[in-house]
Design a protein around this motif. Sequence first.
Motif: not given
Length: 314
Positions: A196-199, A206-208, A313-314
């Motif tokens: 969820k945070l990656i999406k 923003i690259i993770v 949650e994220f």
Amino acid sequence: MVKVPSISMNNGLSMPGFGLGTYESFGEAGRATKHAIDVGYRHFDTARLYENEEEVGKAIQEKIKEGVVKREEIFIVTKLWNTDHEPEKVEKACRKSCEKLGLGYIDLYLMHWPVAFTERTPYEYWPLNDDGQYDNADVDFLDTWKSMEKLVDLGLVKSIGISNFNSQQIKRLLANCRIKPVNNQIECSPQINQKKLIKFCQDREIIVTAYCPLGRPIPADKKPGFLYDAKLGDIAKKYNKTIPQIVFRFLLDIGAVPIPKSVTPSRIEENISVFDFKLTSDEIKYIDTFNTGERVLEFTEARNDKNFPFGIEF
């Protein structure tokens, strides 16, 4: 030598899509960095906290002198520590990291945490108050960020980013910044896949980056479980890979940049050899079943701070 693909950042620059982590490799980080360069790594992750910036920098300098790489081919990441969040401290901390690295500039400078600490002594990284909680300083990370933006103007750093920020904190930062963060470095592994945070980050360019991509292995206890899973072992055999390689490929396939730490030459070589295959959607779904949300780094001593990042949650 492995050729690592580059990923475009939101400021027009790019970063290599796989890196070498150096946390807890003090005294061995230089040797690991040299070997990593020889086998294809160009992305190196350090931090003031790790106390190995000088070691990593010297190793890179030596490889540049040998003609193995050019400075512009190297992507060096380091981080602003929590005791340096006051706006007037940011430039000094960055210059100190630049000096230790000895590479002229920093490619990516991250705010290590959204939480600020009160500095008591120069090398007390985790100051505790009488209640056993981190001795937090009342500094707004927006003010810290404004000082980080000036580092780009000064040419000390090429790009700036964040680490351990949640979605609400990123939203607030994006609504108030002049220079967008290019990167959010977070804990990410099969047991906390952060999809969820990656999406959320991808939607905002923003690259993770994924730290602790294998969790924190404890072989004696066969933990984390995914490293000892029979079906994951079968998937690894199918591709003639190891389970850790399958994990790194999984992280790449879900949109994260793994930075596994190793000082073992054979493991350094093994870790990066993940660009000659891709997992199927069913295999990714199976690895998703290990997602429990369990963190290696819970940061619980800062849970009462207003900027504690893990309360949602994220």
